[in-house]
Scaffold this active site. Structure first.
Site, short mmCIF file in Angstrom:
data_model
loop_
_atom_site.label_atom_id
_atom_site.label_comp_id
_atom_site.label_asym_id
_atom_site.label_seq_id
_atom_site.Cartn_x
_atom_site.Cartn_y
_atom_site.Cartn_z
N LYS A 108 -17.30 -7.73 6.48
CA LYS A 108 -16.06 -8.45 6.77
C LYS A 108 -15.80 -8.44 8.28
CE LYS A 108 -13.40 -7.82 2.52
NZ LYS A 108 -12.15 -7.25 1.98
N SER B 140 -2.85 -7.91 2.51
CA SER B 140 -3.14 -7.85 3.94
C SER B 140 -3.51 -9.24 4.46
CB SER B 140 -4.30 -6.88 4.20
OG SER B 140 -3.98 -5.59 3.77
N ARG C 195 -1.81 -6.10 -8.72
CA ARG C 195 -0.70 -7.01 -8.47
C ARG C 195 -0.60 -8.06 -9.58
NH1 ARG C 195 -2.90 -7.61 -2.53
NH2 ARG C 195 -4.69 -7.13 -3.82
N HIS D 142 0.85 -1.21 0.00
CA HIS D 142 0.00 0.00 0.00
C HIS D 142 0.88 1.25 0.00
CE1 HIS D 142 -3.12 -2.62 2.23
NE2 HIS D 142 -3.61 -2.41 1.03
#
Ligand code: ADP
Length: 163
Positions: free
Chosen positions: A41, A132, A94, A17
């Protein structure tokens, strides 16, 4: 005035990040790191804890002349960006697996707010596998995550684990 929003869960903040923040900051005058309060979540850190960590770590990053802000938000990213008069949404990509999801989100956001452009940055090679979720998994199994997340975040994860 070029203002951008960098939205995400940031649960927790990783060096991936920070790499996106460092590289995208020179493109803008102001950037809001926008921490999503996703009620569905089950995060490791509360949205307040995530914002606090980002605020503490940001001064260690060279963000050029870009003024940085950290805010939490819930609901639609496009709506939040519009409410803050941002012209761009910054996202990192990514792998190919990110691409499909990000393309869908960018197209949907453009439909919702045609004036706001999504700006994609390719992940730095050294962080292209860092997420993460992976950091939390490795940490919880006792693996080394040093160098992949800020030290302060690692400390908070340790503290969280011993709660
Ligand atoms: P979200 O739940 O919205 O994907 P994340 O916190 O996982 O939130 O990610 C926020 C943004 O940062 C996303 O655009 C994601 O692709 C990007 N990102 C996450 N990790 C990395 C990394 N290691 N390198 C580059 N970009 C990353």
């Amino acid at each position: 005035m070029r203002r951008a929003v960098f939205p995400g869960s940031f649960d927790p903040l990783t060096n991936g990040h920070l790499d996106i923040i460092r590289r995208s900051a020179p493109l803008f005058d102001e950037m809001i790191v926008a921490v999503l309060n996703n009620l569905e979540k089950h995060p490791m850190f509360s949205v307040e804890e995530r914002c606090a960590m980002i605020r503490e770590v940001l001064p260690t990053v060279d963000t050029s002349d870009c003024k940085m802000f950290v805010e939490s938000f819930s609901g639609l990213t496009a709506e939040f960006a519009k409410s803050r008069k941002a012209g761009a949404i910054v996202r990192g990509i990514r792998a190919v697996s990110d691409y499909e999801y990000e393309l869908r989100m960018a197209l949907m956001n453009r439909r919702l707010e045609p004036e706001i452009e999504t700006v994609f940055l390719m992940a730095g090679e050294e962080y292209s596998y860092v997420s993460s979720t992976l950091m939390k998994q490795v940490f919880e199994l006792g693996g080394r995550v040093a160098g992949l997340i800020p030290e302060l975040v690692e400390e908070r994860m340790r503290a969280k684990n011993s709660e």
